[in-house]
Design a protein around this motif. Structure first.
Motif, PDB file in Angstrom:
ATOM      1  N   ILE A 162       6.271 -53.345  33.839  1.00 44.26           N
ATOM      2  CA  ILE A 162       5.597 -53.026  32.570  1.00 44.26           C
ATOM      3  C   ILE A 162       6.325 -53.734  31.428  1.00 44.26           C
ATOM      4  O   ILE A 162       5.703 -54.372  30.570  1.00 44.26           O
ATOM      5  CB  ILE A 162       5.535 -51.498  32.357  1.00 44.26           C
ATOM      6  CG1 ILE A 162       4.570 -50.902  33.403  1.00 44.26           C
ATOM      7  CG2 ILE A 162       5.106 -51.147  30.939  1.00 44.26           C
ATOM      8  CD1 ILE A 162       4.454 -49.401  33.400  1.00 44.26           C
ATOM      9  N   ASP A 163       7.667 -53.677  31.446  1.00 44.05           N
ATOM     10  CA  ASP A 163       8.445 -54.337  30.382  1.00 44.05           C
ATOM     11  C   ASP A 163       8.197 -55.842  30.397  1.00 44.05           C
ATOM     12  O   ASP A 163       7.968 -56.454  29.356  1.00 44.05           O
ATOM     13  CB  ASP A 163       9.945 -54.070  30.561  1.00 44.05           C
ATOM     14  CG  ASP A 163      10.291 -52.624  30.232  1.00 44.05           C
ATOM     15  OD1 ASP A 163       9.428 -51.927  29.658  1.00 44.05           O
ATOM     16  OD2 ASP A 163      11.409 -52.193  30.578  1.00 44.05           O
ATOM     17  N   ALA A 164       8.223 -56.432  31.601  1.00 42.59           N
ATOM     18  CA  ALA A 164       8.040 -57.885  31.687  1.00 42.59           C
ATOM     19  C   ALA A 164       6.638 -58.281  31.205  1.00 42.59           C
ATOM     20  O   ALA A 164       6.471 -59.283  30.518  1.00 42.59           O
ATOM     21  CB  ALA A 164       8.250 -58.355  33.127  1.00 42.59           C
ATOM     22  N   ASN A 165       5.637 -57.466  31.536  1.00 39.43           N
ATOM     23  CA  ASN A 165       4.267 -57.841  31.190  1.00 39.43           C
ATOM     24  C   ASN A 165       3.867 -57.427  29.780  1.00 39.43           C
ATOM     25  O   ASN A 165       2.801 -57.813  29.298  1.00 39.43           O
ATOM     26  CB  ASN A 165       3.288 -57.251  32.217  1.00 39.43           C
ATOM     27  CG  ASN A 165       3.417 -57.960  33.554  1.00 39.43           C
ATOM     28  OD1 ASN A 165       4.289 -58.815  33.719  1.00 39.43           O
ATOM     29  ND2 ASN A 165       2.570 -57.638  34.497  1.00 39.43           N
ATOM     30  N   SER A 166       4.745 -56.662  29.122  1.00 33.90           N
ATOM     31  CA  SER A 166       4.392 -56.202  27.777  1.00 33.90           C
ATOM     32  C   SER A 166       4.316 -57.378  26.801  1.00 33.90           C
ATOM     33  O   SER A 166       3.741 -57.253  25.730  1.00 33.90           O
ATOM     34  CB  SER A 166       5.380 -55.152  27.289  1.00 33.90           C
ATOM     35  OG  SER A 166       6.654 -55.736  27.148  1.00 33.90           O
ATOM     36  N   ARG A 167       4.855 -58.543  27.192  1.00 37.54           N
ATOM     37  CA  ARG A 167       4.774 -59.699  26.290  1.00 37.54           C
ATOM     38  C   ARG A 167       3.328 -60.140  26.056  1.00 37.54           C
ATOM     39  O   ARG A 167       3.028 -60.820  25.099  1.00 37.54           O
ATOM     40  CB  ARG A 167       5.615 -60.871  26.815  1.00 37.54           C
ATOM     41  CG  ARG A 167       5.131 -61.491  28.106  1.00 37.54           C
ATOM     42  CD  ARG A 167       6.230 -62.409  28.667  1.00 37.54           C
ATOM     43  NE  ARG A 167       5.784 -63.253  29.766  1.00 37.54           N
ATOM     44  CZ  ARG A 167       5.684 -62.847  31.018  1.00 37.54           C
ATOM     45  NH1 ARG A 167       5.977 -61.597  31.330  1.00 37.54           N
ATOM     46  NH2 ARG A 167       5.279 -63.680  31.963  1.00 37.54           N
ATOM     47  N   PHE A 168       2.430 -59.740  26.951  1.00 37.15           N
ATOM     48  CA  PHE A 168       1.019 -60.095  26.774  1.00 37.15           C
ATOM     49  C   PHE A 168       0.259 -59.058  25.938  1.00 37.15           C
ATOM     50  O   PHE A 168      -0.890 -59.251  25.597  1.00 37.15           O
ATOM     51  CB  PHE A 168       0.327 -60.218  28.138  1.00 37.15           C
ATOM     52  CG  PHE A 168       0.905 -61.311  29.006  1.00 37.15           C
ATOM     53  CD1 PHE A 168       0.749 -62.639  28.658  1.00 37.15           C
ATOM     54  CD2 PHE A 168       1.616 -61.003  30.162  1.00 37.15           C
ATOM     55  CE1 PHE A 168       1.280 -63.648  29.451  1.00 37.15           C
ATOM     56  CE2 PHE A 168       2.157 -62.004  30.959  1.00 37.15           C
ATOM     57  CZ  PHE A 168       1.983 -63.330  30.601  1.00 37.15           C
ATOM     58  N   PHE A 169       0.900 -57.934  25.639  1.00 35.75           N
ATOM     59  CA  PHE A 169       0.255 -56.840  24.903  1.00 35.75           C
ATOM     60  C   PHE A 169       0.976 -56.656  23.565  1.00 35.75           C
ATOM     61  O   PHE A 169       2.085 -57.172  23.385  1.00 35.75           O
ATOM     62  CB  PHE A 169       0.351 -55.532  25.711  1.00 35.75           C
ATOM     63  CG  PHE A 169      -0.444 -55.547  27.002  1.00 35.75           C
ATOM     64  CD1 PHE A 169      -1.672 -54.903  27.093  1.00 35.75           C
ATOM     65  CD2 PHE A 169       0.048 -56.208  28.123  1.00 35.75           C
ATOM     66  CE1 PHE A 169      -2.398 -54.907  28.282  1.00 35.75           C
ATOM     67  CE2 PHE A 169      -0.675 -56.221  29.317  1.00 35.75           C
ATOM     68  CZ  PHE A 169      -1.896 -55.568  29.396  1.00 35.75           C
ATOM     69  N   SER A 170       0.354 -55.885  22.634  1.00 36.96           N
ATOM     70  CA  SER A 170       1.046 -55.708  21.352  1.00 36.96           C
ATOM     71  C   SER A 170       2.238 -54.768  21.492  1.00 36.96           C
ATOM     72  O   SER A 170       3.165 -54.847  20.696  1.00 36.96           O
ATOM     73  CB  SER A 170       0.123 -55.194  20.241  1.00 36.96           C
ATOM     74  OG  SER A 170      -1.165 -55.061  20.632  1.00 36.96           O
ATOM     75  N   SER A 171       2.215 -53.857  22.465  1.00 39.28           N
ATOM     76  CA  SER A 171       3.382 -52.985  22.668  1.00 39.28           C
ATOM     77  C   SER A 171       3.430 -52.565  24.140  1.00 39.28           C
ATOM     78  O   SER A 171       2.396 -52.555  24.814  1.00 39.28           O
ATOM     79  CB  SER A 171       3.278 -51.749  21.787  1.00 39.28           C
ATOM     80  OG  SER A 171       2.252 -50.914  22.278  1.00 39.28           O
ATOM     81  N   PRO A 172       4.643 -52.161  24.649  1.00 42.41           N
ATOM     82  CA  PRO A 172       4.731 -51.759  26.060  1.00 42.41           C
ATOM     83  C   PRO A 172       3.815 -50.579  26.384  1.00 42.41           C
ATOM     84  O   PRO A 172       3.328 -50.452  27.498  1.00 42.41           O
ATOM     85  CB  PRO A 172       6.202 -51.345  26.220  1.00 42.41           C
ATOM     86  CG  PRO A 172       6.927 -51.950  25.077  1.00 42.41           C
ATOM     87  CD  PRO A 172       5.951 -52.141  23.976  1.00 42.41           C
ATOM     88  N   GLU A 173       3.534 -49.725  25.373  1.00 42.24           N
ATOM     89  CA  GLU A 173       2.672 -48.546  25.608  1.00 42.24           C
ATOM     90  C   GLU A 173       1.258 -48.960  25.992  1.00 42.24           C
ATOM     91  O   GLU A 173       0.515 -48.212  26.596  1.00 42.24           O
ATOM     92  CB  GLU A 173       2.588 -47.651  24.347  1.00 42.24           C
ATOM     93  CG  GLU A 173       3.876 -46.910  24.000  1.00 42.24           C
ATOM     94  CD  GLU A 173       4.963 -47.836  23.470  1.00 42.24           C
ATOM     95  OE1 GLU A 173       4.651 -48.686  22.624  1.00 42.24           O
ATOM     96  OE2 GLU A 173       6.119 -47.727  23.941  1.00 42.24           O
ATOM     97  N   GLU A 174       0.865 -50.166  25.597  1.00 45.07           N
ATOM     98  CA  GLU A 174      -0.506 -50.606  25.889  1.00 45.07           C
ATOM     99  C   GLU A 174      -0.672 -51.156  27.296  1.00 45.07           C
ATOM    100  O   GLU A 174      -1.780 -51.364  27.763  1.00 45.07           O
ATOM    101  CB  GLU A 174      -0.903 -51.708  24.898  1.00 45.07           C
ATOM    102  CG  GLU A 174      -1.416 -51.167  23.613  1.00 45.07           C
ATOM    103  CD  GLU A 174      -1.840 -52.281  22.686  1.00 45.07           C
ATOM    104  OE1 GLU A 174      -2.338 -53.324  23.159  1.00 45.07           O
ATOM    105  OE2 GLU A 174      -1.647 -52.100  21.480  1.00 45.07           O
ATOM    106  N   VAL A 175       0.452 -51.430  27.972  1.00 49.33           N
ATOM    107  CA  VAL A 175       0.351 -52.006  29.325  1.00 49.33           C
ATOM    108  C   VAL A 175      -0.144 -50.917  30.274  1.00 49.33           C
ATOM    109  O   VAL A 175       0.443 -49.829  30.325  1.00 49.33           O
ATOM    110  CB  VAL A 175       1.724 -52.517  29.831  1.00 49.33           C
ATOM    111  CG1 VAL A 175       1.573 -53.227  31.167  1.00 49.33           C
ATOM    112  CG2 VAL A 175       2.386 -53.424  28.805  1.00 49.33           C
TER     113      VAL A 175
END
Ligand code: F6R
Length: 236
Positions: A162-175
């Motif tokens: 989730i942390d690694a992929n959060s770069r594609f989202f505005s925040s980690p909560e959105e993953v």
């Protein structure tokens, strides 16, 4: 195992694209297993360039993707279906009807998973499977676990993913916290596997996965048992 160390991301992308185009040229109606994430973007760009030059024809190719986030529709910009359309399929002559990505929306995920496996079998399996690798050793979204998950299944994503992929989202909560992923059987039954990894942060896990003990704690370690696997790695 064939291990190819290249100098930079551009070389990695060109080498991987060469590999995939060779497969398509040798078998124009091949089944390609495809991945998302940042690593294959350059590979797809290179393949698009060669398609535009007229060097490669995808009209008879079937593609089967590894995974999708649960809860995201295909028209959601963060979905893997959207990623594949915008980064690859929209720019080549593959028939969209021949492109398969697991559905992130379903009333019955058990059925969805079963049907995905049946669909893969109905095409006679995958000719060439393209894989990236997660920093925790996942392939597809087969996360570290006590067992190798054989079939397509729904998985709870690990924090590091989730942390690694959060770069594609505005925040980690959105993953999304869950995903649907192809299991280890379809991956291991692919006739050929091409694993691509880019960046110093992948070096440690790549070493463990390819040269350490085979364990479901590092799902990619099972790839050591595949008889036709090529790994392309760039440190850059
Ligand atoms: C994506 C997938 C994942 C990625 C992995 C590496 O379809 O299957 O296993 O390949 O998370 O992602 P990147 O390339 O973004 O480092």
């Amino acid at each position: 195992m064939k291990f190819i160390k290249v100098n930079n991301y551009e070389e990695l992308s060109r080498t991987a694209a060469n590999f995939i185009s060779a497969q398509v040229i040798v078998k124009p109606n091949c089944v390609l297993g495809l991945a998302t994430g940042s690593t294959p973007i350059g590979t797809y760009k290179q393949l698009i360039k060669w398609y535009q030059k007229g060097d490669i024809d995808f009209s008879n190719v079937i593609s089967i993707n590894l995974d999708e986030y649960i809860g995201l529709k295909g028209d959601n910009e963060q979905s893997y279906r959207y990623f594949m359309n915008t980064n690859f399929f929209n720019h080549i002559n593959i028939s969209k009807d021949n492109t398969f990505v697991p559905s992130g929306i379903s009333e019955d995920f058990d059925k969805e998973c079963e049907e995905y496996d049946k669909m893969i079998k109905s095409f006679g399996g995958i000719d060439l499977q393209l894989l990236g690798i997660g920093v925790d050793g996942h392939i597809g979204f087969n996360e570290p676990s006590d067992v190798f998950e054989k079939n397509t299944h729904v998985v709870t994503l690990h924090k590091s993913t989730i942390d690694a992929n959060s770069r594609f989202f505005s925040s980690p909560e959105e993953v999304p916290t869950k995903a649907i992923t192809m299991g280890m059987t379809s991956i291991m039954q692919a006739k050929k596997i091409l694993l691509i990894a880019n960046g110093k942060n992948k070096e440690e896990i790549l070493n463990k996965a390819l040269f350490g003990p085979i364990t479901p704690k590092i799902p990619a370690s099972l790839l050591q048992l595949h008889s036709d696997i090529t790994v392309i790695y760039s440190e850059e």
